[in-house]
Design an enzyme around this catalytic site. Structure first.
Site, PDB file in Angstrom:
ATOM      1  N   HIS A  55       0.874  -1.192   0.000  1.00 49.18           N
ATOM      2  CA  HIS A  55       0.000   0.000   0.000  1.00 49.18           C
ATOM      3  C   HIS A  55       0.903   1.232   0.000  1.00 49.18           C
ATOM      4  O   HIS A  55       1.668   1.436  -0.937  1.00 49.18           O
ATOM      5  CB  HIS A  55      -0.906  -0.120   1.231  1.00 49.18           C
ATOM      6  CG  HIS A  55      -2.069   0.819   1.283  1.00 49.18           C
ATOM      7  ND1 HIS A  55      -2.434   1.646   0.265  1.00 49.18           N
ATOM      8  CD2 HIS A  55      -2.985   1.054   2.282  1.00 49.18           C
ATOM      9  CE1 HIS A  55      -3.506   2.347   0.613  1.00 49.18           C
ATOM     10  NE2 HIS A  55      -3.859   2.004   1.839  1.00 49.18           N
TER      11      HIS A  55
ATOM     12  N   HIS B 269      -1.972  -2.669  -9.728  1.00 46.83           N
ATOM     13  CA  HIS B 269      -2.963  -2.100  -8.808  1.00 46.83           C
ATOM     14  C   HIS B 269      -4.176  -3.001  -8.775  1.00 46.83           C
ATOM     15  O   HIS B 269      -4.550  -3.574  -9.802  1.00 46.83           O
ATOM     16  CB  HIS B 269      -3.366  -0.690  -9.276  1.00 46.83           C
ATOM     17  CG  HIS B 269      -3.995   0.115  -8.190  1.00 46.83           C
ATOM     18  ND1 HIS B 269      -5.337   0.029  -7.923  1.00 46.83           N
ATOM     19  CD2 HIS B 269      -3.468   0.968  -7.295  1.00 46.83           C
ATOM     20  CE1 HIS B 269      -5.602   0.828  -6.895  1.00 46.83           C
ATOM     21  NE2 HIS B 269      -4.487   1.406  -6.495  1.00 46.83           N
TER      22      HIS B 269
ATOM     23  N   ASP C  92       2.787   5.520  -7.069  1.00 47.46           N
ATOM     24  CA  ASP C  92       4.019   5.522  -6.291  1.00 47.46           C
ATOM     25  C   ASP C  92       5.266   5.349  -7.130  1.00 47.46           C
ATOM     26  O   ASP C  92       6.381   5.484  -6.617  1.00 47.46           O
ATOM     27  CB  ASP C  92       3.959   4.414  -5.234  1.00 47.46           C
ATOM     28  CG  ASP C  92       3.017   4.797  -4.127  1.00 47.46           C
ATOM     29  OD1 ASP C  92       2.938   5.998  -3.838  1.00 47.46           O
ATOM     30  OD2 ASP C  92       2.343   3.922  -3.582  1.00 47.46           O
TER      31      ASP C  92
HETATM   32  N1  CMC Z   1       5.415  -7.209 -10.316  1.00 48.84           N
HETATM   33  C1  CMC Z   1       5.314  -8.440 -10.849  1.00 48.84           C
HETATM   34  N2  CMC Z   1       4.169  -9.153 -10.895  1.00 48.84           N
HETATM   35  C2  CMC Z   1       3.081  -8.588 -10.352  1.00 48.84           C
HETATM   36  C3  CMC Z   1       3.100  -7.304  -9.781  1.00 48.84           C
HETATM   37  C4  CMC Z   1       4.332  -6.593  -9.769  1.00 48.84           C
HETATM   38  N3  CMC Z   1       4.421  -5.385  -9.247  1.00 48.84           N
HETATM   39  N4  CMC Z   1       1.873  -6.985  -9.319  1.00 48.84           N
HETATM   40  C5  CMC Z   1       1.099  -8.046  -9.587  1.00 48.84           C
HETATM   41  N5  CMC Z   1       1.817  -9.008 -10.220  1.00 48.84           N
HETATM   42  C6  CMC Z   1       1.310 -10.294 -10.716  1.00 48.84           C
HETATM   43  C7  CMC Z   1       1.115 -11.271  -9.555  1.00 48.84           C
HETATM   44  O1  CMC Z   1       2.263 -12.062  -9.355  1.00 48.84           O
HETATM   45  C8  CMC Z   1      -0.069 -12.081 -10.043  1.00 48.84           C
HETATM   46  O2  CMC Z   1       0.404 -13.034 -10.964  1.00 48.84           O
HETATM   47  P1  CMC Z   1      -0.331 -14.473 -11.084  1.00 48.84           P
HETATM   48  O3  CMC Z   1      -1.726 -14.174 -11.536  1.00 48.84           O
HETATM   49  O4  CMC Z   1       0.507 -15.192 -12.091  1.00 48.84           O
HETATM   50  O5  CMC Z   1      -0.274 -15.100  -9.723  1.00 48.84           O
HETATM   51  C9  CMC Z   1      -0.923 -11.073 -10.806  1.00 48.84           C
HETATM   52  O6  CMC Z   1       0.002 -10.046 -11.242  1.00 48.84           O
HETATM   53  C10 CMC Z   1      -2.028 -10.417  -9.972  1.00 48.84           C
HETATM   54  O7  CMC Z   1      -1.444  -9.912  -8.793  1.00 48.84           O
HETATM   55  P2  CMC Z   1      -2.189  -9.889  -7.385  1.00 48.84           P
HETATM   56  O8  CMC Z   1      -1.164  -9.839  -6.288  1.00 48.84           O
HETATM   57  O9  CMC Z   1      -3.188 -10.991  -7.331  1.00 48.84           O
HETATM   58  O10 CMC Z   1      -2.951  -8.514  -7.490  1.00 48.84           O
HETATM   59  P3  CMC Z   1      -3.551  -7.688  -6.265  1.00 48.84           P
HETATM   60  O11 CMC Z   1      -4.654  -6.897  -6.818  1.00 48.84           O
HETATM   61  O12 CMC Z   1      -3.839  -8.578  -5.116  1.00 48.84           O
HETATM   62  O13 CMC Z   1      -2.322  -6.743  -5.826  1.00 48.84           O
HETATM   63  C11 CMC Z   1      -0.824  -4.915  -5.717  1.00 48.84           C
HETATM   64  C12 CMC Z   1      -2.184  -5.424  -6.213  1.00 48.84           C
HETATM   65  C13 CMC Z   1      -0.754  -3.391  -5.862  1.00 48.84           C
HETATM   66  C14 CMC Z   1      -0.650  -5.241  -4.209  1.00 48.84           C
HETATM   67  C15 CMC Z   1       0.294  -5.596  -6.539  1.00 48.84           C
HETATM   68  O14 CMC Z   1       0.177  -5.260  -7.902  1.00 48.84           O
HETATM   69  C16 CMC Z   1       1.704  -5.263  -6.034  1.00 48.84           C
HETATM   70  O15 CMC Z   1       2.190  -5.921  -5.113  1.00 48.84           O
HETATM   71  N6  CMC Z   1       2.367  -4.197  -6.633  1.00 48.84           N
HETATM   72  C17 CMC Z   1       3.637  -3.749  -6.140  1.00 48.84           C
HETATM   73  C18 CMC Z   1       3.441  -2.885  -4.915  1.00 48.84           C
HETATM   74  C19 CMC Z   1       2.911  -1.506  -5.264  1.00 48.84           C
HETATM   75  O16 CMC Z   1       3.396  -0.851  -6.169  1.00 48.84           O
HETATM   76  N7  CMC Z   1       1.912  -1.052  -4.471  1.00 48.84           N
HETATM   77  C20 CMC Z   1       1.345   0.290  -4.605  1.00 48.84           C
HETATM   78  C21 CMC Z   1      -0.099   0.285  -5.010  1.00 48.84           C
HETATM   79  S1  CMC Z   1      -0.655   1.923  -5.489  1.00 48.84           S
HETATM   80  C22 CMC Z   1      -0.597   2.846  -4.036  1.00 48.84           C
HETATM   81  C23 CMC Z   1      -1.601   2.412  -3.036  1.00 48.84           C
HETATM   82  O17 CMC Z   1      -2.754   2.158  -3.379  1.00 48.84           O
HETATM   83  O18 CMC Z   1      -1.248   2.384  -1.858  1.00 48.84           O
END
Ligand code: CMC
Length: 429
Positions: free
Chosen positions: A265, A306, A364
């Site tokens: 987050h 996201h 971010d």
């Molecule tokens: N790098 C590589 N792979 C990724 C990434 C990433 N940054 N984000 C998601 N994926 C892949 C993940 O491995 C999964 O693959 P699979 O379907 O093969 O298992 C797929 O994409 C879906 O990911 P998820 O974790 O199920 O998606 P989510 O909606 O639960 O998570 C997220 C969203 C923001 C936590 C995630 O994209 C992430 O960890 N990003 C990096 C951290 C980040 O930049 N966070 C800031 C968010 S914006 C500011 C805020 O809102 O606070």
């Protein structure tokens, strides 16, 4: 046309009719509340398919990359408005006219100082404590000082608490930084604008008159606008959940700060900069991309992806522009980091993995580069996010308290042991 959804339950001949609720924009949602009376519950870890509340504050269309506050697009607000104007909008639903704006600014200015005894709190923390740890403590502690605004049933108290939180967050945030470097705390200067005042408290010293660069103050203001609200994200939902039990607003905002801290987050801006520093050079980009794609590697490209946006995060576009403006003003070594970020974005956006999973840069990805260029240490990045998001949290809390609400109490799918009798110690294996 029917606005009902029929659900066929096992063992029942008649389907259960559930209302399909319509918003002014976005998806319709099925009202599953009648299920509880039938002793049936839904299963949705991570709230992927669940609308937790009704709200009029912020609208996101993740497919189109649209973000509206009270109907106004984020880029229009970021490019034309001020952070305090956006605060007024989020809290009240309309942009302020001239008189309302002046009154609001004066009210916030009136509350910028913190109780002198709050200074003593800081002395209890190690100088090298993470500033988010300090913020969790001191913001929660505000409820010990402002007893005159703690009656959550009194609308005036609620409003004063909201003003106090918005006004005092920059003061507390700057105090965290000053404490960490051993410099004296700077008092707020109420003739300065909100962001200018924050930069003054961060970088000013009592022995010199240092002017705040207006271009940098404007960039800071944009960063605050872009982080001001984002509907029912983890920290806002935490604030609402804490508030639903009747907890006071200072305690609720402290709860929001804890939820924001995580790297998935608000902690992502700090993680992005650490990642770019570790990458160091454009030559290493491919290696990091390969690690992000590797299923056996826990590494993720920070600042990408996201839960809601499956398109470019509209905040990231404004952030990238602001990055250009700030770096043009300051020049120097920060450019290298920005170039690295641009290169990384280019490669990731043409890579099959990121395209298929719809992983775009989020807010971010660029904010850390700007903050670093402004001279803000990496450990303070999430604190600035918390400062900006306070208005979003408090607007959601106000919306909830001004309407009707029940204590938030999710159910569970129990998969543990069923009933078994206590085994005395000498009989256990
Ligand atoms: N790098 C590589 N792979 C990724 C990434 C990433 N940054 N984000 C998601 N994926 C892949 C993940 O491995 C999964 O693959 P699979 O379907 O093969 O298992 C797929 O994409 C879906 O990911 P998820 O974790 O199920 O998606 P989510 O909606 O639960 O998570 C997220 C969203 C923001 C936590 C995630 O994209 C992430 O960890 N990003 C990096 C951290 C980040 O930049 N966070 C800031 C968010 S914006 C500011 C805020 O809102 O606070």
């Amino acid at each position: 046309m029917s606005d009902k959804v029929k659900l066929h339950l096992p063992g029942s001949t008649e389907p259960l009719e559930l209302d399909l609720l319509k918003g002014t924009a976005g998806q319709d949602v099925i009202n599953v509340q009648p299920l509880a009376a039938k002793n049936i519950f839904t299963f949705d870890p991570g709230f992927v398919s669940t609308a937790s509340c009704e709200s009029k504050i912020t609208y996101i269309d993740g497919e189109q990359g649209i973000l509206l506050h009270r109907g106004y697009p984020i880029d229009q607000l970021a490019n034309n408005s001020t952070y305090l104007e956006v605060c007024y909008l989020l809290m009240n639903g309309e942009l302020p006219n001239k008189a309302q704006s002046a009154e609001f600014d004066a009210t916030i200015n009136n509350h910028t100082m913190v109780h002198e005894q709050i200074r003593n709190f800081f002395n209890g923390f190690p100088r090298n404590a993470h500033p988010m740890a300090v913020m969790c403590g001191v913001v929660g502690a505000l409820s010990a000082f402002y007893h005159d605004s703690l009656d959550i049933k009194n609308p005036e108290h609620r409003e004063i608490a909201a003003f106090r939180l918005i006004a005092k967050m920059p003061t507390l945030a700057a105090m965290c930084y000053k404490y960490s470097i051993g410099q004296p705390f700077m008092y707020p200067q109420n003739n300065l604008g909100y962001s200018e005042n924050f930069l003054h408290m961060m970088f000013g010293v009592p022995c010199e008159n240092r002017e705040v660069n207006p271009i940098l103050a404007k960039a800071m203001d944009k960063i605050l606008i872009l982080h001001a609200d984002h509907e029912q994200n983890a920290s806002t939902s935490t604030v609402r959940l804490a508030g639903s039990s009747g907890a006071n607003p200072f305690a609720c905002i402290a709860a929001g700060i804890t939820a924001l801290w995580g790297p998935a987050h608000g902690g992502a801006n700090e993680a992005v900069l650490n990642m770019l520093n570790e990458m160091g050079n454009v030559k290493n980009v491919d290696k990091f991309i390969a690690r992000a794609k590797d299923k056996d590697d826990k590494f993720r490209l920070m600042g990408f992806g996201h839960r809601v946006y499956k398109n470019f995060d509209p905040r990231a576009s404004v952030m990238r522009e602001t990055c250009h403006e700030v770096l043009k003003e300051l020049g120097g070594s920060q450019d290298e980091l920005f170039e690295l970020a641009l290169k990384l974005e280019d490669i990731a956006r043409s890579d099959e993995y990121f395209i298929e999973k719809k992983l775009y840069p989020n807010v971010d990805f660029y904010s850390g580069i700007i903050l670093k260029a402004l001279g803000i240490p990496v450990s303070m990045f999430t604190v600035i996010f918390a400062m900006a998001r306070t208005v979003g949290w408090i607007s959601h809390w106000l919306e909830m308290m001004n309407g009707s609400y029940r204590i938030g109490r999710p159910r569970q799918l129990y998969t543990g042991e069923t009933h078994r009798d206590y085994v005395p110690m000498d009989k256990r294996k």
